[in-house]
Motif scaffolding. Structure first.
Motif, PDB file in Angstrom:
ATOM      1  N   ALA A 311       1.043  -1.144  -0.189  1.00  0.00           N
ATOM      2  CA  ALA A 311      -0.115  -0.007   0.168  1.00  0.00           C
ATOM      3  C   ALA A 311       0.788   1.362   0.004  1.00  0.00           C
ATOM      4  O   ALA A 311       0.511   2.085  -0.603  1.00  0.00           O
ATOM      5  N   LYS A 314       2.515   1.722  -3.629  1.00  0.00           N
ATOM      6  CA  LYS A 314       1.364   2.132  -4.682  1.00  0.00           C
ATOM      7  C   LYS A 314       1.325   3.658  -4.468  1.00  0.00           C
ATOM      8  O   LYS A 314       1.329   4.474  -5.511  1.00  0.00           O
ATOM      9  N   ARG A 352      -0.319  -4.652  -8.746  1.00  0.00           N
ATOM     10  CA  ARG A 352      -1.008  -4.037  -7.444  1.00  0.00           C
ATOM     11  C   ARG A 352      -0.287  -2.668  -7.157  1.00  0.00           C
ATOM     12  O   ARG A 352      -1.039  -1.949  -6.311  1.00  0.00           O
ATOM     13  N   LEU A 663      -6.567   5.291 -10.995  1.00  0.00           N
ATOM     14  CA  LEU A 663      -6.662   5.556  -9.730  1.00  0.00           C
ATOM     15  C   LEU A 663      -7.861   6.379  -9.349  1.00  0.00           C
ATOM     16  O   LEU A 663      -8.109   7.416 -10.146  1.00  0.00           O
ATOM     17  N   GLN A 667      -3.456   8.776  -3.619  1.00  0.00           N
ATOM     18  CA  GLN A 667      -3.571   7.358  -2.776  1.00  0.00           C
ATOM     19  C   GLN A 667      -2.939   7.782  -1.436  1.00  0.00           C
ATOM     20  O   GLN A 667      -1.792   8.114  -1.217  1.00  0.00           O
ATOM     21  N   GLU A 692     -10.400   0.508  -5.201  1.00  0.00           N
ATOM     22  CA  GLU A 692      -9.243   0.061  -4.616  1.00  0.00           C
ATOM     23  C   GLU A 692      -9.462  -1.150  -3.630  1.00  0.00           C
ATOM     24  O   GLU A 692      -8.822  -1.896  -3.148  1.00  0.00           O
ATOM     25  N   SER A 702      -8.952  -6.850  -1.420  1.00  0.00           N
ATOM     26  CA  SER A 702      -7.414  -6.659  -0.864  1.00  0.00           C
ATOM     27  C   SER A 702      -6.622  -7.989  -1.004  1.00  0.00           C
ATOM     28  O   SER A 702      -7.324  -9.147  -1.149  1.00  0.00           O
ATOM     29  N   SER A 718      -4.217   0.883   0.194  1.00  0.00           N
ATOM     30  CA  SER A 718      -4.250   2.199  -0.545  1.00  0.00           C
ATOM     31  C   SER A 718      -5.455   2.415  -0.935  1.00  0.00           C
ATOM     32  O   SER A 718      -6.150   1.863  -1.668  1.00  0.00           O
ATOM     33  N   VAL A 719      -6.122   3.897  -0.617  1.00  0.00           N
ATOM     34  CA  VAL A 719      -7.375   4.070  -1.048  1.00  0.00           C
ATOM     35  C   VAL A 719      -7.166   5.574  -1.246  1.00  0.00           C
ATOM     36  O   VAL A 719      -6.321   6.391  -1.031  1.00  0.00           O
TER      37      VAL A 719
END
Length: 767
Positions: A311, A314, A352, A663, A667, A692, A702, A718-719
């Motif tokens: 996460a 990314k 990912r 995306l 993030q 995500e 996830s 990661s959001v």
């Protein structure tokens, strides 16, 4: 769990006092926010050939920096006292530097090298590292390799100043060579000595002085400046022995812990492991990477990606590419064996995180097939086909025969014929080939250790441009640049046995066929092979350098066939068919980056991309900034997030699609926590209403959560920044059966800061 106090800002009064004091001495200052990316050549693409340089081990172009001020001179390998590294004690500095690389640019350019990957250019720990041996002796080491980070905002003075680095960048770019730097965002230096009962050692991290606005301050030469008047140009940022801000995980050495938690949260070789879930750590590392991007580099090789929180990776990659200057190259070291239970985690890492892999699967198989002959050439071909299917971006993986962390290939294979065969296959296989410095000069270490392979090239060779290996790279790097079949093509095995491999690379009508005999002293006859090549005669691109010759293609009963031919001992043939594909039909070969948010720059590579074109992400039209026959620069449009296909349309003709992940936004990390029990082999996952989190698709959820304190589970994900989203936890058993929480959707809001991280409450599984 990961919360830390905020930085305390300097007062405005201190700022004014410091400014008045230093202006009286004629200092000039610059700040990190004022710099912009300049002079880049763009990302490394599959048309490039990378040359990996361990900077200290290449060439000493400036002896004046061999023993920087304050450095213990006994840590420089200079037993003769002549200020020249002698290449004997490879644990010590040898003298290679930025100027040395500049001096050898003609050598690199003539070889066909179009990108160099150099050691981390920033300041490393510069004190002795002592390893206590069982016989009572002590091995004395240095951080010549660049993997013991100390201050990301100053150069390693053994390599040169910031001005020297800029001169290196400019000299490379003027010769069409891209610059990739090693970057360590997993750890600082060794903080405990594993050879002395883990006694305290170092691990400290420093930063330059800041002004009242929190900006780092540099002098006119780009060096950190003594802004606050304390006689120093740096300040202690974090200390693993007094970790007041939670900068480090502090869980000790990983040892034999092979769990995902062990790899990601415990120390690699007792190096102080950063807590990448801490917003302060994220902020510092992103600032450091953007600082080096602003110096005009073309890419990052990310160290130890196996050991990092995906996460974080990314978001880190996204922050770099979203900064001024557009996307750069990203590939990382996800170290695996063969076979390896982490293979699925390894192969999916690029999709990912957006960071491609150094291709350890290729390396392992090539070592076995061409090096020690423990695998057959058919096995090597099988690996090529399997990975072509497994890797989503197969032509972006970075392939290699050896590097600084493994045994030099020459030690494994001292016979020239299979050695050359391996090199020729590397240069024509899918992916981006990486040549470890000295491979073209047959550098032979004294033993199989990685340190033995980190030889000082200046004392080990005369940089001969007439070796066969040098010429193989030279000829095939040129073919890679000019025939898109190698850069963008698919792979097909035409024929294979224990010792023979014949394979084809193809991009539309363009083809390259490679025929290899790994046995140095045996001749084999290859039967007639079906082909789509036109009837004719095809000469060996290598010009007989590896004993090859031409082949004939004839039509037999309506089927074109390559006539039967023989391969003598060690023979390699490379036959190329490179017709013009014209300009009316757009064809996409590659896209960089493969992941980004709306507004980001994206580069589309291929053929027929010039003229009036329309670029779409799904059904949404993108803005085209510029284009030529072989490249389009476009802007990611504001459209539905998730996986979209990029297409290029010219007139009524639309290209092949290329996968791209849009995306949802900037993030950030949310660290999910839940208390839940599972049956043996079962795992907990997070799924939700944003891409995500899989958009409620349990197959796109996830990764499995981590459970070092079962039945509690946690996982950073990661959001998008500031997003309020819905989610649930799900259970999956060994057979993939899914059990959902039987409750209403949970709701959570991500932090608003671009480098923010936040923990959820500890939830309890709800049936």
């Amino acid at each position: 769990m990961w919360k830390v106090p905020k930085f305390i800002k300097q007062s405005y009064l201190v700022f004014l006092l410091a400014l008045l004091l230093y202006s009286s001495f004629g200092f000039s200052f610059s700040r990190t926010e004022a710099t912009t990316s300049t002079g880049t050549l763009g990302p490394v693409t599959p048309k490039d050939t990378i040359y990996q340089i361990v900077t200290d081990r290449f060439f000493d172009g400036d002896p004046s920096n061999n023993k920087p001020l304050g450095f213990d001179p006994t840590l420089f390998d200079d037993p003769d006292g002549n200020n020249q590294g002698n290449g004997k004690d490879l644990k010590l500095y040898q003298g290679g530097d930025f100027q040395g690389i500049i001096d050898k640019i003609p050598y690199l350019k003539n070889m066909g090298i179009t990108a160099v990957w150099i050691s981390a250019p920033y300041e490393n720990r510069d004190t002795v590292i002592e390893d206590y041996q069982s016989d009572g002796s002590i091995n004395r080491w240095t951080s010549f390799h660049g993997y013991h980070a100390r201050n990301y905002f100053a150069t390693n003075k053994h390599f040169g100043t910031m001005k020297d680095f800029i001169r290196l960048r400019d000299a490379l770019h003027q010769n069409g060579i891209k610059l990739v730097i090693d970057f360590v965002s997993n750890h600082s230096s060794r903080w405990q000595n594993p050879t002395l009962n883990f006694a305290p050692e170092d691990g400290k991290l420093y930063e330059p002085d800041k002004d009242a606005n929190g900006n780092y301050v540099f002098d006119a030469n780009g060096e950190p400046a003594d802004y606050n008047g304390d006689g120093k140009v740096e300040n202690l940022l974090a200390d693993p022995h007094n970790d007041v801000n939670g900068f480090f995980h502090g869980l000790g050495d990983r040892g034999n812990d092979t769990s995902r938690f062990g790899y990601r949260y415990k120390d690699l070789g007792s190096l102080a492991d950063y807590s990448q879930e801490n917003a302060l750590v994220v902020e510092h590392l992103e600032k450091a990477a953007k600082f080096w991007k602003s110096k005009g580099i073309d890419g990052f090789r990310h160290d130890a990606t196996l050991h990092m929180n995906p996460a974080f990776v990314k978001g880190f990659k996204d922050a770099i590419d979203s900064d001024a200057g557009g996307p750069v190259t990203h590939f990382g070291e996800f170290f695996i064996g063969r076979p390896d239970p982490k293979y699925d985690e390894y192969r999916t890492f690029p999709e990912r995180t957006g960071v491609n892999n150094l291709d350890f699967e290729y390396f392992r198989t090539a070592t076995n097939a061409f090096g020690n002959f423990s695998e057959t050439m058919s096995s090597f071909g099988d690996m090529m086909i399997k990975t072509s299917n497994d890797y989503i971006y197969e032509n972006q993986t970075v392939t290699f025969l050896d590097n600084h962390d493994v045994t030099r290939f020459r030690y494994i294979q001292p016979n020239d014929k299979p050695y050359h065969a391996a090199l020729a296959v590397l240069m024509t296989s899918r992916g981006i080939p990486n040549i470890y410095y000295g491979t073209e000069q047959y550098l032979m270490p004294l033993d199989s250790s990685d340190i033995a392979g980190r030889m000082f090239m200046q004392t080990s060779t005369n940089f001969d441009e007439n070796t066969t290996a040098y010429k193989v790279i030279q000829k095939l790097s040129n073919l890679r640049k000019n025939n898109e079949a190698i850069a963008y093509g698919t792979t097909e095995i035409l024929y294979s046995t224990n010792d023979i491999l014949v394979f084809k690379r193809q991009f539309y009508d363009k083809q390259v066929i490679v025929a290899v005999n790994r046995q140095p002293d045996q001749t084999f006859t290859i039967p007639e092979l079906d082909t789509t090549l036109p009837v004719g005669t095809y000469s060996d691109v290598l010009g007989g350098l590896l004993y090859g010759s031409s082949i004939s293609v004839n039509n037999v009963n309506g089927q074109n066939k390559i006539s039967s031919f023989t391969l003598s001992g060690g023979e390699v043939n490379v036959w190329s068919y490179n017709p013009s594909l014209g300009t009316s039909t757009p064809r996409i070969g590659d896209v960089i980056s493969t992941m980004g948010r709306p507004g980001n720059t994206v580069y589309i590579y291929g053929t027929g991309l010039g003229g009036s074109v329309t670029v779409k992400f799904g059904s949404t039209v993108a803005t085209v900034v510029s284009n030529s026959d072989q490249m389009i620069e476009a802007i990611v449009p504001n459209t539905n997030p998730g996986i979209q296909n990029i297409t290029v349309t010219k007139g009524s003709v639309t290209s092949n699609p290329f996968r791209y992940e849009i995306l949802s936004g900037d993030q950030v990390q949310v660290i999910f926590h839940v208390n839940a029990t599972t049956n043996w082999g079962g795992n907990i996952y997070v799924v939700g209403n944003i891409p995500e989190l899989g958009s409620w698709d349990p197959n796109q959820s996830s990764e499995a959560m981590l459970n070092p304190n079962y039945p509690e589970w946690f996982l950073p994900v990661s959001v998008p920044k500031g997003a309020t989203f819905e989610f649930k936890f799900i259970k999956k058993d060994n057979n993939g059966n899914v059990i959902w929480e039987s409750r209403s959707n949970r709701v959570f809001t991500a932090p608003n800061s671009s480098t923010g991280t936040i923990d959820t409450p500890l939830y309890f599984w709800d049936n």
